[in-house]
Design a protein around this motif. Structure first.
Motif: not given
Length: 212
Positions: A130-154
């Motif tokens: 779950t420690l690594a899963y927590s990082v995945v959650g942070a990546v998803q939050c970053f991804w959605l925030a980026a998309r909302a601002r017109g950025l793309g993430v790969g």
């Protein structure tokens, strides 16, 4: 102050954000505004984490030599992956664009700090992953925030984690979870790229709800 009220218009936009959150491989080379990038990282830091451990460690890869080394590692791993398919499928695989490492203006590596003492190990004694899963959650939050601002993430997964860790010279206790390319998309599509280019057909079985 009480919790915010999310109206129907917001929920509609939120669903649209989820739908348009697509893995991006084709980027424009325009630079990303630093304030925009920082706002996306701030969203990542609001992610939930096991025991409030906040184990994510984001590294911006700006050095050209290091970026080139990561791209070379990807090329080797990508060819090895292609060789694992039958002839026709391998040719199709090699025709796919699976990373934007050369074009994306921003590279971010997201690590999990396995040695973090924050949270004193709460919640992960029986499920340490779950420690690594927590990082995945942070990546998803970053991804959605980026998309909302017109950025793309790969998310580039065709890499050797140990090699990337060595290239970036991070602490040995940091485990690579995600290597992200970030920038403005060259094109916009609602459908997944692998479906659009014939690698797979539409499959929505993952959206099923199973009951026991």
């Amino acid at each position: 102050m009480g919790p915010p009220a999310f109206d129907a218009a917001f929920l509609h936009d939120l669903d649209a954000l989820f739908a348009w959150r697509r893995d991006v491989r084709r980027f424009r080379t325009d630079p990303v505004d630093e304030d925009v990038l920082r706002a996306c990282l701030a969203a990542a830091h609001r992610a939930p984490s096991v025991g409030n451990s906040r184990p994510w460690r984001f590294v911006r890869v700006a050095d050209p030599g290091r970026r080139r080394a990561v791209a070379e590692n990807f090329a080797g791993c990508n060819e090895a992956a292609a060789a694992g398919y039958a002839t026709d499928r391998a040719a199709q695989y090699r025709g796919l664009k699976l990373a934007g490492l050369r074009e994306a203006p921003v590279h971010l590596a997201a690590f999990c700090d396995a040695a973090t003492e924050t949270g004193l190990g709460l919640g992960r004694a029986s499920m340490p992953e779950t420690l690594a899963y927590s990082v995945v959650g942070a990546v998803q939050c970053f991804w959605l925030a980026a998309r909302a601002r017109g950025l793309g993430v790969g998310w580039v997964s065709i890499l050797e984690p140990e090699a990337v860790t060595a290239i970036l010279a991070v602490p040995e206790t940091w485990r690579l979870v995600a290597y992200l390319c970030v920038g403005y998309p060259m094109e916009e599509h609602l459908d997944p790229e692998l479906e659009r280019h014939g690698w797979q057909s539409e499959d929505r079985r993952g959206s099923e709800l199973h009951e026991r």
